[in-house]
Each structure stands twice: as C-alpha cells, then as structure tokens.
Design an enzyme around this catalytic site. Sequence first.
Site, PDB file in Angstrom:
ATOM      1  CE1 TYR A 136       6.437   4.476  -4.516  1.00 18.03           C
ATOM      2  CE2 TYR A 136       7.200   5.834  -6.353  1.00 18.03           C
ATOM      3  CZ  TYR A 136       6.082   5.407  -5.307  1.00 18.03           C
ATOM      4  OH  TYR A 136       4.915   5.888  -5.685  1.00 18.03           O
ATOM      5  CE  LYS A 182      -3.574  -2.659   5.796  1.00 19.04           C
ATOM      6  NZ  LYS A 182      -4.979  -2.324   6.464  1.00 19.04           N
ATOM      7  CG  ASP A 215      -6.595   0.538   6.142  1.00 20.14           C
ATOM      8  OD1 ASP A 215      -5.460   0.828   6.942  1.00 20.14           O
ATOM      9  OD2 ASP A 215      -7.050  -0.532   6.386  1.00 20.14           O
ATOM     10  CG  ASP A 239       3.945   8.863  -4.675  1.00 20.05           C
ATOM     11  OD1 ASP A 239       3.838  10.172  -5.009  1.00 20.05           O
ATOM     12  OD2 ASP A 239       4.405   8.434  -5.762  1.00 20.05           O
ATOM     13  CG  ASP A 243      -0.816  12.567  -5.819  1.00 19.00           C
ATOM     14  OD1 ASP A 243       0.258  13.152  -5.743  1.00 19.00           O
ATOM     15  OD2 ASP A 243      -1.015  12.220  -7.153  1.00 19.00           O
TER      16      ASP A 243
END
Length: 349
Positions: A136, A182, A215, A239, A243
């Site tokens: 971001y 990751k 993941d 983010d 959610d």
Amino acid sequence: MFPQKSRTIKVAVIKGDGIGPDVVNATLSVLDAVQDAVKGLKLEYVFAEAGLHCIPTYGTNLPEETKQILMRTDCCLKGPVTTPEEPGSPRSAAVQIRTMFDLYANVRPIKALPAVPSLNPNVDMIIVRENSEGMYSGIEFMTGKDSAVAIRLITRSGSERIARFSFNLAMKRKKHLTYVHKGNILKITCGLFKESVLKVSKDFPEVSVDDIHVDAAAMNLIKRPESFDVMVTTNLFGDILSDEAAQIVGGLGVAPGANIGDSYAMFEPIHGSAPKYTGMDKANPIAMILASKLMLEWLGFPEAAKKIEEAVNAVLREGKNLTYDLVPQDIIPAKCSEMGKRIAREIKP
Ligand code: NAD
C-alpha cells in the site's frame, strides 16, 4: 495510549459516504449515552468531510480543511469512504490519514459475539497489520504499454516497529504471537520482515512465537481460528486476512479497527462504504460502535469502553432490533438507527 486529561477531548468525526453517515450517526447516539453515564468523559465532536462526494466540490477526497481539523483534534472517528479506482484518481482518504499521522499499526480485534453465529465460540484474536508500507506504499507505475509494476516496500525500521507493537500487545494477552509472511516466494521482502520479527522476539522471551505462511494462515483461520491470539503481518496480507477473520465471527458488520500511531489514532470499521446501501439506513452499526469502544480504550476510559461492549452484547443476546445481516430472512430487520438507539438505551450509569 493517549494521556487522559481532565478536559474535553476533541474528536474529529468523519461520516464518510455510502453507509458511513448511517453507521456514524448510530455510533454518536451510543457515545452520547456513554457520556451521560460516565463521569468525567466529555467529547467534543468536530465534524469534517472526506470521501468520494468531496471530489466535485474540493477536487480531492480529503479537503485541506479536514486535514486542519484532524491536526487540532485528539483522535479521529471515521466512517467508511468510497475510493475512486481510476488510475490517477486520489489515494484512499483512509490511507492518506494513516500516512499523514504515521498510524503504523492497524489493530483489528476478531472476537466471537453472543448469539452471532461464529465458526468457533472461543475465537478471540487480534490481527495487527503493518499500516504504513508494503503493497500500500502507493508506488505503482506502467513500465510499458502492456506492463505495470507495484513496489512492495518493506523496511527494517517499519517491520521492527510493528513487531514491537505486537509483542507488547501479546504481553497483555496470552503471550502468544503468530507472524504471517510468504518468505518461501518473497524471499527478500518477507525475509526482511521475518528477520525483524525474530530480532524483536529476543526482547520478549515470555512470548511463544509461531511462524506461518499467509496461505496456511488463511486456511487455519477457518480450520482452527481459536488457536490464534495476536497475529502480525504486512499490509496487504493483513487487510485480506482480517476481512476473512471478520467473516468467522459474523461478518464485516461486526468487525472494528483502530489505526494507531505514536501521538494520534483513527478508529473505523473494517468494512467499506457498501455504496449499494447508501441512504437506506440498513447497515449494521456494530463495527462502527465497537470502533468507538476501541477509541475510548485508547483515550484511557476503559470503564466507558466496557459499557459499550456490554450494551452491544446485551442487545445481541436479546435478539431483537437487529439489522438484516444478523436475522433470518423471514424476520423483519431493524434499521441501522433503531439498532443504534437500542444499544444506546442499554448503556447503564
Ligand atoms: P464493503 O465492505 O463496502 O462491502 C462489502 C459487502 O459487505 C457489502 O456489499 C455488504 O453486503 C457487506 N457489508 C459491509 N459493511 C456492512 C455493514 N456495516 N452491515 C452489513 N453489511 C455490510 O467492501 P467493498 O464493496 O469492497 O468496498 C466499497 C467501497 O468501500 C470501495 O470504494 C472501497 O474502496 C471502500 N473501502 C473503504 C474502507 C475505509 O474507508 N477504510 C475500507 C474498505 C473499503
């Protein structure tokens, strides 16, 4: 933590757009009731504008006047805002405010609520999302007619700072921290994030640390969500995972968030402006109301914050006056404003 002083606290209130005005108005009715109930709590609301609707008038989604208001207030309570997506359009107003005050820690509590279906009733975790860099950073450009690049900026100082914030939080909870990355693919950027978390972990020997790929974290949030306590990760991963985690405990309508810096903070729901429900007085106000609870905790009013949580829980247990997302289809749902007023009435002196 904001140093509590015996004076009126100035709160910049941004209603935003879409469902923002509905959920913010419901929240203000709850905050008014809390001020009546808690001696010494005095909030002055300073209203300011931000969002898509500002662009025709001000040419921007975060007008200069709003920035000035933010700078002379103690914190900000912000409704969701719609962000234009065309290349060249202004950055998200939320991201601009986070950048303006260096609100580097996005704290997203995920907690099962009474009488709201949850994957597991024992879910009680906090996702800490690094809020100032990563995907971001806003560094994105075309490299040719048919190719484009976004830069995922990860710094040692940013990673160590968010790690320290998260370890301090873990010390106040179950002393268990999971860091999500990751590193098998993003060996350099996630490698630096991992290295930074592990370096800071040496200062917190009492905290047990788990390492997990993003993941696998997404899978385990569904498989065994109760196993997490404090989770720390980079901006985009945080983010998305928050959610997903919100859905585990009842959906976006019940999940609040805080954006914390060293001297300012902004409180908002995790959800966006849900433009299709604009002006319908339909959205669930709980996420925004619980964001105001986080604000009162940060301001140093834990008793007032607890009153909000207890009032929300009481109304959920009662099972009446609930919005559409919390009732079966054959029940007529309450309006957002009705639910807000019901929660406000539940605030006891
Ligand atoms: P969204 O969160 O606005 O909505 C997704 C869906 O979730 C909605 O259609 C609705 O079904 C449900 N939902 C969301 N909030 C709800 C509530 N309070 N009660 C009941 N149901 C609710 O996500 P989106 O559609 O991806 O984004 C819409 C706009 O919001 C975009 O412009 C996006 O940029 C913006 N956004 C802003 C913020 C912010 O202000 N911090 C955060 C996320 C998205």
